[in-house]
Design an enzyme around this catalytic site. Sequence first.
Site, PDB file in Angstrom:
ATOM      1  CE  LYS A  52       1.350   3.227  -6.112  1.00 22.08           C
ATOM      2  NZ  LYS A  52       0.640   4.263  -6.858  1.00 22.08           N
ATOM      3  CD  GLN A  96      -2.434   6.498  -6.061  1.00 21.70           C
ATOM      4  OE1 GLN A  96      -1.275   6.146  -5.878  1.00 21.70           O
ATOM      5  NE2 GLN A  96      -3.283   5.793  -6.788  1.00 21.70           N
ATOM      6  CG  ASP A 119       3.109   6.566 -11.417  1.00 14.68           C
ATOM      7  OD1 ASP A 119       3.301   5.366 -11.144  1.00 14.68           O
ATOM      8  OD2 ASP A 119       2.355   7.316 -10.764  1.00 14.68           O
TER       9      ASP A 119
END
Length: 290
Positions: A52, A96, A119
């Site tokens: 990312k 994450q 997200d």
Amino acid sequence: MKLIDGKTISEKIKEEIKTEVAAIIDRDERAPHLAAILVGDDPASQTYVASKEKACKSTGITSSLYKFEEKVSEKELLSVIDFINNDNDIDGLIVQQPLPPHINSDRVVASINPLKDVDGFHPVNLGKMMLGLPSFLPATPMGILELLRRSKIDTEGKHIVVLGRSNIVGTPVALMLSRKGNPGNATVTLCHSKTDNLNDLCIQADILIAAIGKPGFVKASMVKPGAVIIDVGIHRIEDKSEKGYHITGDVEFKEVSKICGPITPVPGGVGAMTIAALLMNTLKAYRKEL
Ligand code: NAP
């Protein structure tokens, strides 16, 4: 069989983002900024976060990494999220997953400012998605829709069978494809481990989306000739190659590709699109489009 080339499509999206970010910087405005929180030293999580960061760098998006030891307390994590939520120079935040068991990940996700939740996992964004209101869509399902859109695969009136009902892939993609829109307007069957007669359902699918996390689960006998196959699975299989492993999906590619229509390879299919979708969401957060 025709390959749905997620790698090339995602590169094109990244080029579009790079052009847009360059135009922002040319106007002497600050670049979009994505922050990531990484807890512990799980190698897969480290790899995902590194990709990312690399993708941000390649498009001109600023990235910053907040790294914590496995033993970090939930309180400390929540206070950092609060700090990022209130930092006007940060547009998007991802935490994450998975988090260590002593941390309540639902509480952590719920503490992210929904306007920075690129997200798309915050209950507010998931609720808005369900209602068809503008929201951040979860990156993998959004990547799948973008892949279908850009590959000109028509979903209207089609029977789509989704294998797997996780909150991050199966459930949202099933919902998004059954809503009005393009891609969308499909009739969706959502299958899981308690589904009876799975093979009978799969073979009726015009489009089969496999997100169950079992390598090579989908066999040719489960696929209608000419069906579109979207393989979400990612599995690292050890072998005797120089690298010591190869990556494979939830679909038995060799046999299925002989009878199906367009199919996503693994790697180079859905995985490549997930990061592109995350960058698209970051730009959306920067533009304050929600
Ligand atoms: P998950 O949370 O483990 O969910 C798996 C789903 O599959 C569950 O709903 C489960 O049913 C269902 N399932 C398991 N065995 C089954 C069976 N025999 N028959 C029917 N359904 C079955 O997985 P996930 O997080 O969605 O991930 C799925 C795969 O996609 C993994 O390989 C993961 O690595 C990959 N992935 C890829 C990306 C990407 O960017 N390409 C992103 C996320 C995930 P129950 O609900 O009944 O348990």
